[in-house]
Design an enzyme around this catalytic site. Structure first.
Site, mmCIF file in Angstrom:
data_model
loop_
_atom_site.group_PDB
_atom_site.id
_atom_site.type_symbol
_atom_site.label_atom_id
_atom_site.label_comp_id
_atom_site.label_asym_id
_atom_site.label_seq_id
_atom_site.Cartn_x
_atom_site.Cartn_y
_atom_site.Cartn_z
ATOM 1 N N GLY A 1 -3.407 9.209 8.655
ATOM 2 C CA GLY A 1 -4.702 8.539 8.490
ATOM 3 C C GLY A 1 -5.496 8.549 9.781
ATOM 4 O O GLY A 1 -6.216 7.596 10.108
ATOM 5 N N TYR B 1 -4.381 -6.220 -1.053
ATOM 6 C CA TYR B 1 -4.139 -5.734 0.310
ATOM 7 C C TYR B 1 -3.203 -6.694 1.057
ATOM 8 O O TYR B 1 -2.228 -6.262 1.680
ATOM 9 C CB TYR B 1 -5.490 -5.628 1.022
ATOM 10 C CG TYR B 1 -5.445 -5.168 2.437
ATOM 11 C CD1 TYR B 1 -5.041 -3.880 2.770
ATOM 12 C CD2 TYR B 1 -5.851 -6.014 3.468
ATOM 13 C CE1 TYR B 1 -5.033 -3.457 4.089
ATOM 14 C CE2 TYR B 1 -5.844 -5.600 4.787
ATOM 15 C CZ TYR B 1 -5.433 -4.322 5.097
ATOM 16 O OH TYR B 1 -5.432 -3.912 6.399
ATOM 17 N N LYS C 1 0.618 -6.185 2.519
ATOM 18 C CA LYS C 1 0.969 -6.392 3.930
ATOM 19 C C LYS C 1 2.135 -7.372 4.083
ATOM 20 O O LYS C 1 3.018 -7.165 4.912
ATOM 21 C CB LYS C 1 -0.256 -6.864 4.724
ATOM 22 C CG LYS C 1 -1.341 -5.793 4.902
ATOM 23 C CD LYS C 1 -0.834 -4.552 5.620
ATOM 24 C CE LYS C 1 -1.916 -3.521 5.856
ATOM 25 N NZ LYS C 1 -1.393 -2.234 6.376
ATOM 26 N N ASN D 1 -1.423 14.769 2.732
ATOM 27 C CA ASN D 1 -1.443 13.604 1.860
ATOM 28 C C ASN D 1 -0.132 12.852 2.096
ATOM 29 O O ASN D 1 0.926 13.304 1.689
ATOM 30 C CB ASN D 1 -1.567 14.057 0.400
ATOM 31 C CG ASN D 1 -1.546 12.880 -0.546
ATOM 32 O OD1 ASN D 1 -1.388 11.718 -0.122
ATOM 33 N ND2 ASN D 1 -1.705 13.157 -1.838
ATOM 34 N N GLY E 1 -9.436 7.750 10.188
ATOM 35 C CA GLY E 1 -9.987 6.438 9.879
ATOM 36 C C GLY E 1 -10.481 5.700 11.118
ATOM 37 O O GLY E 1 -10.534 6.256 12.213
ATOM 38 N N GLN E 2 -10.836 4.429 10.913
ATOM 39 C CA GLN E 2 -11.450 3.670 12.006
ATOM 40 C C GLN E 2 -10.512 3.534 13.203
ATOM 41 O O GLN E 2 -10.911 3.744 14.342
ATOM 42 C CB GLN E 2 -11.878 2.278 11.516
ATOM 43 C CG GLN E 2 -12.723 1.536 12.549
ATOM 44 C CD GLN E 2 -12.907 0.055 12.225
ATOM 45 O OE1 GLN E 2 -12.291 -0.466 11.292
ATOM 46 N NE2 GLN E 2 -13.738 -0.612 12.998
ATOM 47 N N ASP F 1 -4.722 13.841 8.203
ATOM 48 C CA ASP F 1 -5.523 13.066 7.249
ATOM 49 C C ASP F 1 -5.733 13.933 6.008
ATOM 50 O O ASP F 1 -5.290 15.078 5.958
ATOM 51 C CB ASP F 1 -6.861 12.656 7.873
ATOM 52 C CG ASP F 1 -7.366 11.324 7.311
ATOM 53 O OD1 ASP F 1 -7.477 10.354 8.068
ATOM 54 O OD2 ASP F 1 -7.628 11.262 6.083
HETATM 55 N N1 SER Z 1 -10.189 -5.542 8.421
HETATM 56 C C1 SER Z 1 -9.365 -5.585 7.270
HETATM 57 C C2 SER Z 1 -10.136 -5.813 6.040
HETATM 58 O O1 SER Z 1 -11.192 -6.401 6.138
HETATM 59 C C3 SER Z 1 -8.353 -6.692 7.409
HETATM 60 O O2 SER Z 1 -7.198 -6.165 7.924
HETATM 61 O O3 SER Z 1 -9.704 -5.446 4.994
#
Ligand code: SER
Length: 318
Positions: free
Chosen positions: A10, A144, A148, A54, A13-14, A36
């Site tokens: 990844g 999400y 986690k 992937n 990504g940011q 990525d």
């Molecule tokens: N920055 C993330 C989000 O907003 C949180 O880990 O999903």
């Protein structure tokens, strides 16, 4: 240590856009393989090896690990909070399967160490909202967050049972100018800069007084490198560490931006992301990270805002 071969999943990504550069500076360009889904190499990742991968495809992942003789993996693949709420099962599958692929490779001795990011999303409405402690109620209200919390427990399990060297931090909302944020609730604190410079105004999807834990990317990258380079005995928690940077709400970041752009204005149109944020902490307490491996943030709100505006100005002002 410096002879490690690193794979970043990844990487476009940011976080990956900045972390890839930081790791290449430390280990040398050729020692850091960025990967990525994109077919062509993204601009931010030029200058070192890149593979289209992937991370859901275990065989393809193992092939890359073998081909490049990878010793460490930084797993940055995830569907973030806002996007995963739109497609819960897909979010769960992506977040968990890719983690298991890496944990299993580590268990089988195919890699020696791995980084996997957790998040403030592990907390929920029953967690204390201010200075949220390391050890407290974790009852997340998003897919999400559930992925986690489960991921943290699995990391600890693999460490206890199989001696897997996996390390993790609970990132706050991350603010950066290189990679675009990818579907999170805290993304407003990045969008606001682009809109301020382009249009002089911003409509926030988070309500004015809703504070969240945040961090400037240089601090986040440093935290990541520090925990990955700490001696194994110092990393006592194998779930994930709270790390704090700053805490602010939309009104406060707007105020800070107005120090430099006095005409900037903000208004509010809270949406479902405001509800996600309502169940997250306003700030977190990070003494475990400070004690165990010496964590210390550098940027406060105004310093971050000053740097973001300087870095982004070139993109908008001719
Ligand atoms: N920055 C993330 C989000 O907003 C949180 O880990 O999903």
């Amino acid at each position: 240590m410096e002879s490690e071969k690193i794979l970043i999943l990844g990487a476009a990504g940011q976080i990956g856009s900045d972390l890839t550069a930081a790791l290449r500076e430390r280990y040398g360009n050729d020692a850091v393989v960025a990967s990525d889904l994109h077919e062509g190499i993204p601009t931010a990742l030029e200058g070192g090896p890149y593979v289209q991968l992937n991370a859901m495809d275990r065989q393809a992942l193992e092939d890359v690990v073998q081909r490049f003789e990878i010793t460490q993996v930084y797993h940055l693949v995830a569907m973030l909070s806002a996007t995963a709420e739109q497609q819960p099962l897909k979010g769960w599958d992506l977040n968990m399967q890719t983690l298991f692929h890496c944990l299993e490779m580590a268990r089988e001795g195919k890699i020696k160490r791995m980084f996997w990011p957790s998040s403030i999303a592990v907390f929920g409405p029953k967690s204390p909202q201010n200075q949220t402690p390391q050890h407290t109620i974790l009852e997340p209200s998003t897919v999400y967050g559930i992925s986690k919390v489960a991921g943290e427990s699995w990391c600890e399990y693999y460490h206890q049972k199989y001696g897997v060297d996996v390390r993790s931090v609970r990132y706050p909302g991350l603010i950066s100018f290189r990679g675009a944020p990818g579907g999170g609730t805290t993304d407003y604190a990045v969008h606001i800069f682009h809109e301020a410079l382009k249009h002089g105004r911003y409509t926030s999807f988070i309500q004015a007084d809703r504070a969240l834990p945040m961090m400037y990317m240089p601090d986040a990258i440093r935290a990541t490198l520090e925990i990955m380079h700490a001696p194994a005995v110092k990393v006592r928690l194998r779930t994930a560490y709270n790390i704090a940077g700053m805490s602010f709400n939309p009104e406060e970041i707007a105020e800070s931006i107005r120090r430099k752009l006095p005409d900037f204005s903000i208004d509010y149109a809270p949406d479902y992301r405001n509800e996600i944020a309502a169940n997250w902490p306003a700030s977190v307490e990070d003494s475990s990270a400070r004690q165990d491996w010496g964590w210390q943030p550098e940027y406060d709100l105004d310093q971050m805002v000053d740097d973001m505006l300087v870095q982004l100005k070139g993109a908008y002002v001719a």
